[in-house]
Design a protein around this motif. Sequence first.
Motif, mmCIF file in Angstrom:
data_model
loop_
_atom_site.group_PDB
_atom_site.id
_atom_site.type_symbol
_atom_site.label_atom_id
_atom_site.label_comp_id
_atom_site.label_asym_id
_atom_site.label_seq_id
_atom_site.Cartn_x
_atom_site.Cartn_y
_atom_site.Cartn_z
ATOM 1 N N CYS A 5 20.130 -37.446 -10.705
ATOM 2 C CA CYS A 5 20.982 -36.286 -10.430
ATOM 3 C C CYS A 5 22.454 -36.632 -10.666
ATOM 4 O O CYS A 5 23.262 -35.761 -10.987
ATOM 5 N N ALA A 6 22.798 -37.912 -10.508
ATOM 6 C CA ALA A 6 24.194 -38.328 -10.707
ATOM 7 C C ALA A 6 24.501 -38.606 -12.179
ATOM 8 O O ALA A 6 25.661 -38.622 -12.573
ATOM 9 N N ALA A 7 23.465 -38.822 -12.987
ATOM 10 C CA ALA A 7 23.652 -39.303 -14.362
ATOM 11 C C ALA A 7 23.806 -38.172 -15.368
ATOM 12 O O ALA A 7 23.341 -37.051 -15.139
ATOM 13 N N SER A 8 24.446 -38.489 -16.492
ATOM 14 C CA SER A 8 24.418 -37.563 -17.619
ATOM 15 C C SER A 8 23.439 -38.072 -18.679
ATOM 16 O O SER A 8 23.057 -37.337 -19.571
ATOM 17 N N GLY A 9 23.050 -39.323 -18.565
ATOM 18 C CA GLY A 9 22.098 -39.874 -19.524
ATOM 19 C C GLY A 9 21.138 -40.853 -18.867
ATOM 20 O O GLY A 9 21.435 -41.403 -17.806
ATOM 21 N N TRP A 44 21.357 -35.317 -3.884
ATOM 22 C CA TRP A 44 22.704 -35.262 -4.449
ATOM 23 C C TRP A 44 23.666 -36.239 -3.792
ATOM 24 O O TRP A 44 24.861 -36.234 -4.079
ATOM 25 N N ARG A 45 23.178 -37.063 -2.877
ATOM 26 C CA ARG A 45 24.076 -37.926 -2.109
ATOM 27 C C ARG A 45 24.891 -38.861 -3.013
ATOM 28 O O ARG A 45 26.089 -39.014 -2.852
ATOM 29 N N LEU A 54 17.490 -29.282 -11.739
ATOM 30 C CA LEU A 54 18.531 -29.883 -10.909
ATOM 31 C C LEU A 54 19.793 -30.253 -11.687
ATOM 32 O O LEU A 54 20.898 -29.955 -11.251
ATOM 33 N N ASN A 55 19.627 -30.920 -12.815
ATOM 34 C CA ASN A 55 20.786 -31.503 -13.489
ATOM 35 C C ASN A 55 20.710 -31.242 -14.993
ATOM 36 O O ASN A 55 20.154 -32.036 -15.752
ATOM 37 N N ALA A 56 21.294 -30.128 -15.403
ATOM 38 C CA ALA A 56 21.159 -29.680 -16.797
ATOM 39 C C ALA A 56 21.871 -30.599 -17.784
ATOM 40 O O ALA A 56 21.648 -30.502 -18.988
ATOM 41 N N ALA A 84 29.004 -38.789 -3.946
ATOM 42 C CA ALA A 84 29.847 -39.953 -3.653
ATOM 43 C C ALA A 84 30.545 -40.451 -4.926
ATOM 44 O O ALA A 84 31.757 -40.704 -4.922
ATOM 45 N N LEU A 85 29.794 -40.552 -6.016
ATOM 46 C CA LEU A 85 30.384 -41.079 -7.258
ATOM 47 C C LEU A 85 31.404 -40.108 -7.834
ATOM 48 O O LEU A 85 32.351 -40.533 -8.504
ATOM 49 N N GLY A 86 31.212 -38.820 -7.570
ATOM 50 C CA GLY A 86 32.173 -37.809 -8.038
ATOM 51 C C GLY A 86 33.586 -38.113 -7.570
ATOM 52 O O GLY A 86 34.565 -37.755 -8.229
#
Length: 267
Positions: free
Chosen positions: A147-151, A114-115, A180-182, A119-121
Motif C-alpha cells: 500500500c505504501a509502494a508505487s512499484g 495504511w499505517r 487499494l493502491n492504484a 508514516a512514510l508520507g
Amino acid sequence: MKQEARDAHTRVVAFANQKGGVGKTTTAVNLGGEFALRGLRVLLVDCDPQGNATTSLGITKRDLTTTTYDVIMGMAEPDQAIRSTGRNGYDLMPASEHLAGAMIELTAVERREWRLAEALGKIETRYDWVLLDCPPSLGLLTLNALCAASGVLIPLQCEFLALEGLAQLKGTIDRIHDHLNARLTIVGVVMTMYDGRTNLAQQVVEEVRRYFPQRICNILIPRSVRLSEAPSYGQLIAEYDPQSRAAQAYAALAEEVLGRVERRVAA
Ligand SMILES: Nc1ncnc2c1ncn2[C@@H]1O[C@H](COP(=O)(O)OP(=O)(O)OP(=O)(O)O)[C@@H](O)[C@H]1O
Ligand SMILES: [Mg+2]
C-alpha cells in the motif's frame, strides 16, 4: 495532485515474494547500496521481523531502541527510527522481532493496511528511493508495504517450483492495485541464484520470460558464495568483493532498474 508530485520524486519500491529465501533482502540491500553510490538518497525500510536487512547492513539488532514496529504502531515518528547505515546517502529504518507483534496488535485497528504508507508520507520526499524489504508472507506487513509502494520488484530464485506461488502473488498485487493502491505496478522480476551451467536454471528463466515478457529483468543475479558471505560481515557485495561477478551483476541491475523506472515515469 499531491500524489503525482510525490511520484515524480520518490520511488517507493517493495521487494516482495511470499516464498522464503529467494533473495528479497540481498537484492534490496545491494540495490540500495548501488543507488546510493550513484548519488541517490536511499532509505531502506526493514519490514520483516527477521530483521535480515538490518543485520546485513551491519547494524546490531540488540542495540535498537526504535524500529519499524514503533513507527507502524504509531508510537514513534519515522525520524526516531531512521538511522544512517554509515554509508553516504543510505539510511535504514531497522526491524527486530517485535515487528511480528504488529501483525496481531493491528488486527482490530482501522486502516491498518495504511499505517506504513501514512508514516512514510511524512518523510519520503527527503529520499529519491525508499526500498521496502518484505517478509516471506502475504500478511499484513507485506500488505502495508504494497500500500505504501508505487512499484514492486519480485525476486525469483532460479530453481524448480520457482513459479509456484507466483500466480498468487500476481493476484494479490492486482487486487491491491484495483481496490487499494492504484499506483502500484510491477517494476520487474529479478532472477536470482542463477547458475548458467545447469539446464534447469536456463529453463526456469525461459519459463518466466514467457510468463512476464516485459517484466523480467535482463540482468540475472548469479549464484555466488561471496554474496552469501557478505551479510555476515555486515557488508554489501560492493564492499566485500567489488570485483566479483555478483557485485557487477547488482551494479548492472541498478542501472537497469533506474532505466525501467525512468521510462515508466516518462511514458
Ligand atoms: N545470488 C545468490 N547466491 C548465493 N546465495 C545467495 C544469493 N542471493 C541470496 N543468497 C543467500 O540466500 C539466502 C536467502 O537470501 P535472502 O535472505 O536475500 O532471501 P529472502 O527472500 O530475503 O529470504 P526471507 O524470505 O527469509 O526474507 C541468504 O543466506 C543469502 O545470503
Ligand atoms: Mg529477507
